[in-house]
Design a protein around this motif. Structure first.
Motif, PDB file in Angstrom:
ATOM      1  N   THR A 100       0.957  -1.069  -0.055  1.00 47.18           N
ATOM      2  CA  THR A 100      -0.084  -0.154  -0.025  1.00 47.18           C
ATOM      3  C   THR A 100       0.788   1.304  -0.077  1.00 47.18           C
ATOM      4  OG1 THR A 100      -0.172   0.213   2.286  1.00 47.18           O
ATOM      5  CG2 THR A 100      -2.052  -0.987   1.246  1.00 47.18           C
ATOM      6  N   VAL A 101       0.325   2.361  -0.565  1.00 51.85           N
ATOM      7  CA  VAL A 101       1.113   3.623  -0.501  1.00 51.85           C
ATOM      8  C   VAL A 101      -0.160   4.728  -0.505  1.00 51.85           C
ATOM      9  CG1 VAL A 101       2.340   5.130  -1.964  1.00 51.85           C
ATOM     10  CG2 VAL A 101       2.682   2.896  -2.173  1.00 51.85           C
ATOM     11  N   GLU A 102       0.268   5.669   0.825  1.00 48.54           N
ATOM     12  CA  GLU A 102      -0.786   6.474   0.761  1.00 48.54           C
ATOM     13  C   GLU A 102      -0.071   7.921   0.633  1.00 48.54           C
ATOM     14  OE1 GLU A 102      -3.372   9.051   4.205  1.00 48.54           O
ATOM     15  OE2 GLU A 102      -2.064   7.197   4.905  1.00 48.54           O
ATOM     16  N   PHE A 103      -0.721   8.698  -0.208  1.00 49.61           N
ATOM     17  CA  PHE A 103      -0.094   9.913  -0.658  1.00 49.61           C
ATOM     18  C   PHE A 103      -0.952  11.099  -1.231  1.00 49.61           C
ATOM     19  CE2 PHE A 103      -1.658   7.433  -4.330  1.00 49.61           C
ATOM     20  CZ  PHE A 103      -2.328   8.388  -5.250  1.00 49.61           C
ATOM     21  N   LYS A 104      -0.388  12.061  -1.342  1.00 47.00           N
ATOM     22  CA  LYS A 104      -1.272  13.214  -1.761  1.00 47.00           C
ATOM     23  C   LYS A 104      -0.505  13.830  -3.167  1.00 47.00           C
ATOM     24  CE  LYS A 104      -2.861  14.895   2.657  1.00 47.00           C
ATOM     25  NZ  LYS A 104      -2.821  16.090   3.782  1.00 47.00           N
ATOM     26  N   ALA A 105      -1.435  13.933  -3.943  1.00 44.53           N
ATOM     27  CA  ALA A 105      -1.081  14.384  -5.258  1.00 44.53           C
ATOM     28  C   ALA A 105      -1.764  15.736  -5.558  1.00 44.53           C
ATOM     29  CB  ALA A 105      -1.797  13.581  -6.538  1.00 44.53           C
ATOM     30  N   TYR A 106      -1.006  16.853  -5.544  1.00 50.67           N
ATOM     31  CA  TYR A 106      -1.142  18.149  -5.791  1.00 50.67           C
ATOM     32  C   TYR A 106      -1.260  18.617  -7.204  1.00 50.67           C
ATOM     33  CZ  TYR A 106      -0.141  18.300  -0.747  1.00 50.67           C
ATOM     34  OH  TYR A 106      -0.093  18.081   0.547  1.00 50.67           O
ATOM     35  N   GLN A 143      -7.476  25.976 -10.249  1.00 51.75           N
ATOM     36  CA  GLN A 143      -7.692  25.955  -8.873  1.00 51.75           C
ATOM     37  C   GLN A 143      -6.748  24.812  -8.353  1.00 51.75           C
ATOM     38  OE1 GLN A 143      -9.501  28.358  -7.225  1.00 51.75           O
ATOM     39  NE2 GLN A 143      -9.278  29.377  -9.307  1.00 51.75           N
ATOM     40  N   PRO A 144      -6.074  25.383  -7.061  1.00 51.92           N
ATOM     41  CA  PRO A 144      -5.341  24.152  -6.501  1.00 51.92           C
ATOM     42  C   PRO A 144      -6.318  23.172  -6.041  1.00 51.92           C
ATOM     43  CG  PRO A 144      -4.896  26.303  -5.686  1.00 51.92           C
ATOM     44  CD  PRO A 144      -5.984  26.546  -6.225  1.00 51.92           C
ATOM     45  N   GLN A 145      -5.860  21.723  -6.017  1.00 51.46           N
ATOM     46  CA  GLN A 145      -6.495  20.677  -5.412  1.00 51.46           C
ATOM     47  C   GLN A 145      -5.701  19.671  -5.117  1.00 51.46           C
ATOM     48  OE1 GLN A 145     -10.025  20.396  -5.810  1.00 51.46           O
ATOM     49  NE2 GLN A 145     -10.035  22.420  -7.255  1.00 51.46           N
ATOM     50  N   VAL A 146      -6.172  18.801  -4.149  1.00 50.53           N
ATOM     51  CA  VAL A 146      -5.373  17.573  -3.541  1.00 50.53           C
ATOM     52  C   VAL A 146      -6.159  16.171  -3.699  1.00 50.53           C
ATOM     53  CG1 VAL A 146      -4.330  16.883  -1.508  1.00 50.53           C
ATOM     54  CG2 VAL A 146      -4.403  19.270  -1.905  1.00 50.53           C
ATOM     55  N   HIS A 147      -5.472  15.390  -4.292  1.00 52.49           N
ATOM     56  CA  HIS A 147      -6.057  13.872  -4.313  1.00 52.49           C
ATOM     57  C   HIS A 147      -5.143  13.236  -3.497  1.00 52.49           C
ATOM     58  CE1 HIS A 147      -7.513  10.378  -6.280  1.00 52.49           C
ATOM     59  NE2 HIS A 147      -6.346   9.854  -6.171  1.00 52.49           N
ATOM     60  N   HIS A 148      -6.192  12.786  -2.290  1.00 52.94           N
ATOM     61  CA  HIS A 148      -5.376  12.030  -0.949  1.00 52.94           C
ATOM     62  C   HIS A 148      -5.985  10.656  -1.206  1.00 52.94           C
ATOM     63  CE1 HIS A 148      -4.893  11.731   3.463  1.00 52.94           C
ATOM     64  NE2 HIS A 148      -4.045  10.972   2.797  1.00 52.94           N
ATOM     65  N   GLU A 149      -5.136   9.690  -1.387  1.00 49.58           N
ATOM     66  CA  GLU A 149      -5.390   8.390  -1.521  1.00 49.58           C
ATOM     67  C   GLU A 149      -4.515   7.325  -0.964  1.00 49.58           C
ATOM     68  OE1 GLU A 149      -5.705   5.269  -5.438  1.00 49.58           O
ATOM     69  OE2 GLU A 149      -5.994   7.174  -5.547  1.00 49.58           O
ATOM     70  N   LYS A 150      -4.966   5.964  -0.433  1.00 49.13           N
ATOM     71  CA  LYS A 150      -4.221   5.243  -0.193  1.00 49.13           C
ATOM     72  C   LYS A 150      -4.614   3.803  -0.957  1.00 49.13           C
ATOM     73  CE  LYS A 150      -3.146   2.013   3.747  1.00 49.13           C
ATOM     74  NZ  LYS A 150      -3.480   1.579   5.123  1.00 49.13           N
ATOM     75  N   SER A 151      -3.368   3.751  -1.754  1.00 49.61           N
ATOM     76  CA  SER A 151      -3.567   2.693  -2.841  1.00 49.61           C
ATOM     77  C   SER A 151      -3.149   1.340  -2.618  1.00 49.61           C
ATOM     78  CB  SER A 151      -2.743   3.186  -4.288  1.00 49.61           C
ATOM     79  OG  SER A 151      -3.215   4.587  -4.663  1.00 49.61           O
ATOM     80  N   THR A 152      -3.834   0.330  -2.974  1.00 51.02           N
ATOM     81  CA  THR A 152      -3.464  -1.097  -2.836  1.00 51.02           C
ATOM     82  C   THR A 152      -2.825  -1.590  -4.078  1.00 51.02           C
ATOM     83  OG1 THR A 152      -5.144  -1.477  -1.429  1.00 51.02           O
ATOM     84  CG2 THR A 152      -4.312  -3.174  -2.199  1.00 51.02           C
ATOM     85  N   PHE A 153      -1.692  -2.187  -4.047  1.00 48.94           N
ATOM     86  CA  PHE A 153      -0.794  -2.708  -5.132  1.00 48.94           C
ATOM     87  C   PHE A 153      -0.963  -4.329  -5.057  1.00 48.94           C
ATOM     88  CE2 PHE A 153       0.244   1.586  -4.666  1.00 48.94           C
ATOM     89  CZ  PHE A 153       0.009   2.055  -6.106  1.00 48.94           C
ATOM     90  N   LYS A 154      -0.631  -5.053  -6.139  1.00 45.86           N
ATOM     91  CA  LYS A 154      -0.556  -6.483  -6.039  1.00 45.86           C
ATOM     92  C   LYS A 154       0.630  -6.681  -7.250  1.00 45.86           C
ATOM     93  CE  LYS A 154      -2.975 -10.736  -6.854  1.00 45.86           C
ATOM     94  NZ  LYS A 154      -4.245 -11.358  -7.355  1.00 45.86           N
ATOM     95  N   GLN A 155       1.619  -7.788  -6.491  1.00 42.87           N
ATOM     96  CA  GLN A 155       2.566  -8.246  -7.622  1.00 42.87           C
ATOM     97  C   GLN A 155       2.240  -9.566  -8.154  1.00 42.87           C
ATOM     98  OE1 GLN A 155       6.393  -9.264  -5.671  1.00 42.87           O
ATOM     99  NE2 GLN A 155       7.554  -7.928  -7.407  1.00 42.87           N
TER     100      GLN A 155
END
Length: 125
Positions: free
Chosen positions: A87-93, A100-112
């Motif tokens: 998992t990776v939690e991040f903010k994409a600005y 207009q300034p925005q923030v995408h805040h997500e906790k992503s799940t990944f699979k190998q």
């Protein structure tokens, strides 16, 4: 003039995320994949975004929608808040189409699978 990578690493894009986006190297970790996907949005590498979405989830993501999201925004900065193996939690600005300034805040799940990491889904805040 070389600038730092879009993903926030302090090395040039050509030495950081570009080799993953071009398929020269496979992302070694979920965080690396997530960072390269952010950079892919910044450079409008739509095929990479589709290819690195887990096969079970691709039907939920249209190429047209991904492209529209990528090109209609100006990607400003990525902030990784926390990363685990899967998992990776991040903010994409970013600036939206109205600048207009925005923030995408997500906790992503990944699979190998077969030595490659894939984006599965995310929880949005």
């Amino acid at each position: 003039m070389l600038t730092n990578c879009y993903c926030g690493n302090l090395i040039p894009f050509s030495d950081c995320c570009e080799p993953y986006i071009k398929g020269i190297k496979a992302a070694p970790t979920a965080e690396t994949l997530m960072r390269s996907r952010y950079s892919a949005y910044a450079v409008h590498a739509i095929e990479y975004l589709l290819k690195t979405t887990h096969i079970s989830q691709r039907k939920y993501h249209s190429k047209k929608d991904i492209e529209q999201w990528a090109v209609s925004n100006q990607w400003v900065k990525l902030e990784v808040l926390q990363a685990t193996e899967k998992t990776v939690e991040f903010k994409a600005y970013f600036l939206d189409d109205q600048l207009q300034p925005q923030v995408h805040h997500e906790k992503s799940t990944f699979k190998q699978q077969n030595g490659h990491w894939f984006y599965v889904d995310g929880k949005f805040y």
